[in-house]
Write a protein that holds these residues in place. Structure first.
Motif, PDB file in Angstrom:
ATOM      1  N   ALA A 230      -4.652   4.353  12.240  1.00  0.00           N
ATOM      2  CA  ALA A 230      -5.351   5.414  11.513  1.00  0.00           C
ATOM      3  C   ALA A 230      -4.347   6.345  10.831  1.00  0.00           C
ATOM      4  O   ALA A 230      -4.535   6.737   9.673  1.00  0.00           O
ATOM      5  N   ILE A 231      -3.281   6.701  11.531  1.00  0.00           N
ATOM      6  CA  ILE A 231      -2.260   7.585  10.965  1.00  0.00           C
ATOM      7  C   ILE A 231      -1.555   6.894   9.796  1.00  0.00           C
ATOM      8  O   ILE A 231      -1.418   7.451   8.708  1.00  0.00           O
ATOM      9  N   TYR A 232      -1.128   5.654  10.025  1.00  0.00           N
ATOM     10  CA  TYR A 232      -0.417   4.885   8.995  1.00  0.00           C
ATOM     11  C   TYR A 232      -1.306   4.659   7.772  1.00  0.00           C
ATOM     12  O   TYR A 232      -0.879   4.859   6.633  1.00  0.00           O
ATOM     13  N   ASP A 233      -2.546   4.258   8.010  1.00  0.00           N
ATOM     14  CA  ASP A 233      -3.452   3.958   6.907  1.00  0.00           C
ATOM     15  C   ASP A 233      -3.796   5.212   6.104  1.00  0.00           C
ATOM     16  O   ASP A 233      -3.903   5.146   4.876  1.00  0.00           O
ATOM     17  N   ALA A 234      -3.966   6.336   6.770  1.00  0.00           N
ATOM     18  CA  ALA A 234      -4.264   7.577   6.055  1.00  0.00           C
ATOM     19  C   ALA A 234      -3.122   7.923   5.103  1.00  0.00           C
ATOM     20  O   ALA A 234      -3.348   8.275   3.936  1.00  0.00           O
ATOM     21  N   TYR A 235      -1.894   7.807   5.578  1.00  0.00           N
ATOM     22  CA  TYR A 235      -0.734   8.119   4.743  1.00  0.00           C
ATOM     23  C   TYR A 235      -0.625   7.150   3.569  1.00  0.00           C
ATOM     24  O   TYR A 235      -0.482   7.556   2.416  1.00  0.00           O
ATOM     25  N   LYS A 236      -0.696   5.846   3.854  1.00  0.00           N
ATOM     26  CA  LYS A 236      -0.538   4.837   2.807  1.00  0.00           C
ATOM     27  C   LYS A 236      -1.684   4.880   1.805  1.00  0.00           C
ATOM     28  O   LYS A 236      -1.476   4.684   0.611  1.00  0.00           O
ATOM     29  N   SER A 237      -2.906   5.121   2.271  1.00  0.00           N
ATOM     30  CA  SER A 237      -4.053   5.202   1.359  1.00  0.00           C
ATOM     31  C   SER A 237      -3.908   6.375   0.409  1.00  0.00           C
ATOM     32  O   SER A 237      -4.200   6.260  -0.785  1.00  0.00           O
ATOM     33  N   ALA A 238      -3.432   7.514   0.905  1.00  0.00           N
ATOM     34  CA  ALA A 238      -3.216   8.677   0.042  1.00  0.00           C
ATOM     35  C   ALA A 238      -2.137   8.375  -0.997  1.00  0.00           C
ATOM     36  O   ALA A 238      -2.285   8.727  -2.176  1.00  0.00           O
ATOM     37  N   GLU A 239      -1.082   7.718  -0.569  1.00  0.00           N
ATOM     38  CA  GLU A 239      -0.008   7.355  -1.501  1.00  0.00           C
ATOM     39  C   GLU A 239      -0.531   6.421  -2.591  1.00  0.00           C
ATOM     40  O   GLU A 239      -0.214   6.591  -3.764  1.00  0.00           O
ATOM     41  N   LYS A 240      -1.324   5.433  -2.191  1.00  0.00           N
ATOM     42  CA  LYS A 240      -1.893   4.497  -3.170  1.00  0.00           C
ATOM     43  C   LYS A 240      -2.805   5.224  -4.144  1.00  0.00           C
ATOM     44  O   LYS A 240      -2.762   4.980  -5.348  1.00  0.00           O
ATOM     45  N   MET A 241      -3.649   6.101  -3.636  1.00  0.00           N
ATOM     46  CA  MET A 241      -4.566   6.850  -4.500  1.00  0.00           C
ATOM     47  C   MET A 241      -3.800   7.696  -5.507  1.00  0.00           C
ATOM     48  O   MET A 241      -4.172   7.774  -6.672  1.00  0.00           O
ATOM     49  N   ASN A 242      -2.744   8.333  -5.056  1.00  0.00           N
ATOM     50  CA  ASN A 242      -1.947   9.171  -5.945  1.00  0.00           C
ATOM     51  C   ASN A 242      -1.209   8.361  -7.000  1.00  0.00           C
ATOM     52  O   ASN A 242      -0.879   8.876  -8.060  1.00  0.00           O
ATOM     53  N   MET A 243      -0.958   7.083  -6.715  1.00  0.00           N
ATOM     54  CA  MET A 243      -0.319   6.195  -7.686  1.00  0.00           C
ATOM     55  C   MET A 243      -1.341   5.530  -8.603  1.00  0.00           C
ATOM     56  O   MET A 243      -0.972   4.791  -9.507  1.00  0.00           O
ATOM     57  N   GLY A 244      -2.635   5.745  -8.335  1.00  0.00           N
ATOM     58  CA  GLY A 244      -3.684   5.152  -9.156  1.00  0.00           C
ATOM     59  C   GLY A 244      -4.089   3.758  -8.722  1.00  0.00           C
ATOM     60  O   GLY A 244      -4.763   3.049  -9.458  1.00  0.00           O
ATOM     61  N   ILE A 245      -3.663   3.353  -7.532  1.00  0.00           N
ATOM     62  CA  ILE A 245      -4.012   2.028  -7.008  1.00  0.00           C
ATOM     63  C   ILE A 245      -5.353   2.133  -6.291  1.00  0.00           C
ATOM     64  O   ILE A 245      -5.591   3.058  -5.531  1.00  0.00           O
ATOM     65  N   ALA A 246      -6.216   1.151  -6.527  1.00  0.00           N
ATOM     66  CA  ALA A 246      -7.548   1.140  -5.917  1.00  0.00           C
ATOM     67  C   ALA A 246      -7.439   0.952  -4.405  1.00  0.00           C
ATOM     68  O   ALA A 246      -6.713   0.087  -3.935  1.00  0.00           O
ATOM     69  N   VAL A 247      -8.158   1.768  -3.664  1.00  0.00           N
ATOM     70  CA  VAL A 247      -8.216   1.670  -2.209  1.00  0.00           C
ATOM     71  C   VAL A 247      -9.672   1.489  -1.824  1.00  0.00           C
ATOM     72  O   VAL A 247     -10.508   2.319  -2.147  1.00  0.00           O
ATOM     73  N   GLU A 248      -9.964   0.384  -1.141  1.00  0.00           N
ATOM     74  CA  GLU A 248     -11.334   0.111  -0.754  1.00  0.00           C
ATOM     75  C   GLU A 248     -11.681   0.812   0.549  1.00  0.00           C
ATOM     76  O   GLU A 248     -10.831   0.992   1.411  1.00  0.00           O
ATOM     77  N   ASP A 249     -12.943   1.186   0.684  1.00  0.00           N
ATOM     78  CA  ASP A 249     -13.424   1.876   1.877  1.00  0.00           C
ATOM     79  C   ASP A 249     -13.937   0.859   2.888  1.00  0.00           C
ATOM     80  O   ASP A 249     -15.112   0.820   3.219  1.00  0.00           O
ATOM     81  N   ASN A 250     -13.035   0.008   3.350  1.00  0.00           N
ATOM     82  CA  ASN A 250     -13.386  -0.960   4.388  1.00  0.00           C
ATOM     83  C   ASN A 250     -12.149  -1.283   5.209  1.00  0.00           C
ATOM     84  O   ASN A 250     -11.045  -0.931   4.840  1.00  0.00           O
ATOM     85  N   MET A 251     -12.362  -1.928   6.329  1.00  0.00           N
ATOM     86  CA  MET A 251     -11.245  -2.328   7.187  1.00  0.00           C
ATOM     87  C   MET A 251     -10.792  -3.707   6.724  1.00  0.00           C
ATOM     88  O   MET A 251     -11.512  -4.682   6.860  1.00  0.00           O
ATOM     89  N   ASP A 252      -9.597  -3.777   6.151  1.00  0.00           N
ATOM     90  CA  ASP A 252      -9.108  -5.017   5.589  1.00  0.00           C
ATOM     91  C   ASP A 252      -7.589  -5.052   5.756  1.00  0.00           C
ATOM     92  O   ASP A 252      -6.920  -4.051   5.583  1.00  0.00           O
ATOM     93  N   ILE A 253      -7.074  -6.227   6.040  1.00  0.00           N
ATOM     94  CA  ILE A 253      -5.634  -6.384   6.220  1.00  0.00           C
ATOM     95  C   ILE A 253      -4.879  -6.070   4.931  1.00  0.00           C
ATOM     96  O   ILE A 253      -3.747  -5.624   4.961  1.00  0.00           O
ATOM     97  N   HIS A 254      -5.532  -6.244   3.768  1.00  0.00           N
ATOM     98  CA  HIS A 254      -4.872  -5.961   2.502  1.00  0.00           C
ATOM     99  C   HIS A 254      -4.585  -4.483   2.306  1.00  0.00           C
ATOM    100  O   HIS A 254      -3.739  -4.119   1.508  1.00  0.00           O
ATOM    101  N   ASN A 255      -5.289  -3.621   3.020  1.00  0.00           N
ATOM    102  CA  ASN A 255      -5.028  -2.187   2.921  1.00  0.00           C
ATOM    103  C   ASN A 255      -3.727  -1.787   3.606  1.00  0.00           C
ATOM    104  O   ASN A 255      -3.258  -0.673   3.440  1.00  0.00           O
ATOM    105  N   LEU A 256      -3.150  -2.686   4.393  1.00  0.00           N
ATOM    106  CA  LEU A 256      -1.899  -2.380   5.068  1.00  0.00           C
ATOM    107  C   LEU A 256      -0.679  -2.446   4.139  1.00  0.00           C
ATOM    108  O   LEU A 256       0.336  -1.853   4.402  1.00  0.00           O
ATOM    109  N   PHE A 257      -0.821  -3.203   3.086  1.00  0.00           N
ATOM    110  CA  PHE A 257       0.330  -3.479   2.238  1.00  0.00           C
ATOM    111  C   PHE A 257       0.137  -2.874   0.854  1.00  0.00           C
ATOM    112  O   PHE A 257      -0.962  -2.522   0.461  1.00  0.00           O
ATOM    113  N   TRP A 258       1.217  -2.799   0.089  1.00  0.00           N
ATOM    114  CA  TRP A 258       1.167  -2.234  -1.258  1.00  0.00           C
ATOM    115  C   TRP A 258       0.601  -3.213  -2.262  1.00  0.00           C
ATOM    116  O   TRP A 258       0.280  -2.862  -3.363  1.00  0.00           O
ATOM    117  N   TRP A 259       0.527  -4.494  -1.956  1.00  0.00           N
ATOM    118  CA  TRP A 259       0.022  -5.477  -2.926  1.00  0.00           C
ATOM    119  C   TRP A 259      -1.357  -5.899  -2.602  1.00  0.00           C
ATOM    120  O   TRP A 259      -1.912  -5.729  -1.614  1.00  0.00           O
TER     121      TRP A 259
END
Length: 117
Positions: A88-117
């Motif tokens: 939860a801590i890691y995903d919150a940080y990475k999701s915010a970073e992705k959002m700020n970069m303009g990368i789409a972040v889906e609102d679901n639990m998915d292994i793809h949300n762990l990585f930048w690609w």
């Protein structure tokens, strides 16, 4: 107030109206601080995701922490709770970073949300 933008899942371009039969991904745009989202999830599992607009994911993580808390009675819960809490801590940080970069972040639990690609 952040503004929601719809993106075409096929090409990734922003669109106001998706063609019939095409699902879109909703992304909350705005300057969300990754560190603040991580701190929120540090204190309450999933709260950082809710702050980012990823409510479904935040609720799932919160209930995962509750289930892990119950499982602490048989010791395996200590491990699962630490995993859910850390994710939860890691995903919150990475999701915010992705959002700020303009990368789409889906609102679901998915292994793809762990990585930048």
């Amino acid at each position: 107030m952040p503004q929601a933008t719809k993106f075409c899942p096929e090409c990734g371009t922003p669109t106001d109206a998706a063609p019939q039969g095409v699902n879109t991904t909703t992304v909350v745009n705005g300057d969300k601080t990754g560190a603040f989202a991580a701190v929120l999830s540090f204190f309450i599992v999933g709260l950082g995701q809710v702050y980012l607009g990823l409510t479904k994911k935040g609720i799932l993580l919160f209930f995962g922490a509750i289930v892990s808390g119950v499982l602490m009675l048989i010791l395996i819960g200590w491990i699962t709770w630490l995993l859910v809490w850390g994710y939860a801590i890691y995903d919150a940080y990475k999701s915010a970073e992705k959002m700020n970069m303009g990368i789409a972040v889906e609102d679901n639990m998915d292994i793809h949300n762990l990585f930048w690609w």
